[in-house]
Design an enzyme around this catalytic site. Structure first.
Site, PDB file in Angstrom:
ATOM      1  N   LYS A   1      -0.452 -38.307   2.558  1.00  0.00           N
ATOM      2  CA  LYS A   1      -0.091 -37.125   3.346  1.00  0.00           C
ATOM      3  C   LYS A   1      -1.148 -36.990   4.437  1.00  0.00           C
ATOM      4  CE  LYS A   1       2.482 -33.431   4.081  1.00  0.00           C
ATOM      5  NZ  LYS A   1       3.888 -33.512   4.510  1.00  0.00           N
TER       6      LYS A   1
ATOM      7  N   ASP B   1       6.316 -36.955   1.468  1.00  0.00           N
ATOM      8  CA  ASP B   1       7.597 -36.226   1.474  1.00  0.00           C
ATOM      9  C   ASP B   1       8.735 -37.155   1.900  1.00  0.00           C
ATOM     10  OD1 ASP B   1       6.309 -36.308   3.935  1.00  0.00           O
ATOM     11  OD2 ASP B   1       6.797 -34.252   4.513  1.00  0.00           O
TER      12      ASP B   1
ATOM     13  N   ASP C   1       2.176 -39.389  -9.879  1.00  0.00           N
ATOM     14  CA  ASP C   1       2.750 -38.696 -11.041  1.00  0.00           C
ATOM     15  C   ASP C   1       4.174 -38.244 -10.713  1.00  0.00           C
ATOM     16  OD1 ASP C   1       2.970 -37.378 -13.467  1.00  0.00           O
ATOM     17  OD2 ASP C   1       1.932 -35.571 -12.772  1.00  0.00           O
TER      18      ASP C   1
ATOM     19  N   TYR D   1      -6.238 -33.872 -10.185  1.00  0.00           N
ATOM     20  CA  TYR D   1      -6.265 -33.668 -11.631  1.00  0.00           C
ATOM     21  C   TYR D   1      -7.683 -33.701 -12.208  1.00  0.00           C
ATOM     22  CZ  TYR D   1      -1.199 -34.453 -11.448  1.00  0.00           C
ATOM     23  OH  TYR D   1       0.146 -34.375 -11.159  1.00  0.00           O
TER      24      TYR D   1
ATOM     25  N   ASP E   1       8.097 -40.232 -11.794  1.00  0.00           N
ATOM     26  CA  ASP E   1       9.195 -39.572 -12.520  1.00  0.00           C
ATOM     27  C   ASP E   1      10.483 -39.668 -11.709  1.00  0.00           C
ATOM     28  OD1 ASP E   1       7.517 -38.728 -14.599  1.00  0.00           O
ATOM     29  OD2 ASP E   1       8.468 -36.752 -14.710  1.00  0.00           O
TER      30      ASP E   1
END
Ligand code: IPM
Ligand code: MG
Length: 386
Positions: free
Chosen positions: A215, A247, A271, A157, A275
């Protein structure tokens, strides 16, 4: 009579940023709760409202200034405050912004960066009273209680963003087309400070366990992240530490959320996973967050501005109210007041009261309330708990 004042000071300056969409409605309830806290504990909260997000873009444009989602005066006020309480930014009105034009979300990213808020805390708890409001089976989410520690000012970001048009070969069938780049980058110190915070937090929890999410099978940033995690973990032998690929983590969060205590991860992964994890508590409308770091800390719900229900008085104010509790805990060290707000929210949920987002098919119509009534119910429960 006021209770013993446990706070170290009697006046706190709070920079209030209602933002867009449902922001002003839920903020109004949070501020009413805050006022009652002030009265109960003999503390004055000097609240000053400022613009951010789409509201700021519109206001600066209307004033003939360069449109911006974070006006200078807002940032100055935030820096001069003891805490920033933010609601949400964004909405369809500004979604059409062209490349290079101001966007509401830039205000949020910019204030986090400018205040040096590199750490985002999102506690997720399965509320027993909301077990049936979640889309997940009650027996899966039962007992889930985790703290997501998200890196907030690095990674994808905040790396370089670039979009080029008419790049030879970038279109279909070898034609010219668009090409875009977003850079994920981290320095070791950026990783270390959030990882260390996660271990500190884990060492004070009932379940002393850190799951670091990355990852590492693909990304260099993740391989470095993992190395730092292992180095810091060695200093905390009392905390169990494990690595998990992002994942797999996305799957584990809905398959067996009870296995997590503290989950630490980089910006983008955090992020997305936060959620997802919000559904463990029944609704994204329940999730508060704290952003901590070098400067004034910022507190906001994890949900967005919900433009589809804005202005209708039906939004769930609980995440905003729980953000006030986090503010009291982390910025004002008023732990008893924070606990009392959280207990008040528990009591209101136990009483069966629901906003639309957390209602179930079986919820009686007279138990489904709007923003204002939900705020009032929390205030009543707060006062009753005296
Ligand atoms: C959040 C939000 C923001 C983020 C957006 C609005 C920039 O999704 O706080 O999670 O991605 O950090
Ligand atoms: Mg998000």
């Amino acid at each position: 009579m006021t209770e013993t004042n446990e706070a170290t000071r009697t006046t706190y300056r709070v920079c209030v940023l209602p933002g867009d969409g449902i922001g002003p409605e839920i903020m109004a309830e949070a501020l009413r709760v805050l006022e009652h806290v002030g009265e109960a504990y003999g503390v004055r909260f000097a609240c000053e409202e400022h613009l951010i997000g789409g509201a700021a873009i519109d206001a600066t444009r209307a004033a003939g200034r360069t449109p911006t989602a974070l006006p200078e005066e807002t940032l100055t006020a935030a820096k001069a405050s003891d805490a920033v309480l933010l609601a949400a930014v964004g909405g369809p009105k500004w979604d059409g912004a062209k490349l290079g034009e101001a966007r509401p979300e830039q205000g949020l990213l910019a204030i986090r960066k400018s205040l040096g808020l590199y750490l985002n805390l999102r506690p997720v708890r399965a509320y027993a009273a909301l077990a049936n409001a979640s889309t997940l089976k009650p027996e899966v989410i039962s007992g889930a209680d985790l703290l997501i520690v998200r890196e907030l000012t690095g990674g994808l970001y905040f790396g370089a963003h670039e979009t080029q048009a008419d790049v030879p070969g970038a279109g279909a069938n070898g034609a010219a087309g668009m090409h875009a780049t977003d850079v994920m980058e981290y320095s070791e110190y950026e990783v270390e400070r959030v990882v260390r915070w996660a271990f500190e937090a884990a060492s004070r929890r009932a379940v002393r366990k850190v799951t670091s999410v990355d990852k590492a099978n693909v990304l260099s940033c993740s391989r470095m992240w993992r190395e730092v995690v292992h180095r810091v973990a060695a200093e905390y032998p009392q905390v169990e530490c494990s690595d998990m690929l992002v994942d797999n983590c996305a799957m584990q969060l809905v398959a067996n959320p009870g296995q997590f205590s503290v989950l630490v991860t980089e910006n983008t992964f955090g992020d997305i996973l936060s959620d997802e994890a919000s559904m463990l508590s029944g609704s994204l409308g329940m999730l508060a967050s704290a952003s901590l770091g070098d400067g004034t800390a910022l507190y906001e719900p994890s949900h967005g501005s919900a433009p589809d229900i804005a202005g209708q008085g039906v939004a769930n104010p609980l995440a905003q109210i729980l953000s006030v509790a986090m503010m009291l805990r982390y910025s004002m060290h008023m732990d008893a007041a924070a606990d009392r707000i959280e207990r008040a929210v528990d009591a209101v949920l136990a009483s069966g009261l629901r906003t639309r987002d957390i209602a179930e098919p079986a919820t009686p119509a007279d138990k489904i309330v709007g923003t204002r009534a939900m705020g009032q119910a929390v205030i009543d429960a707060f006062e009753a708990a005296e």
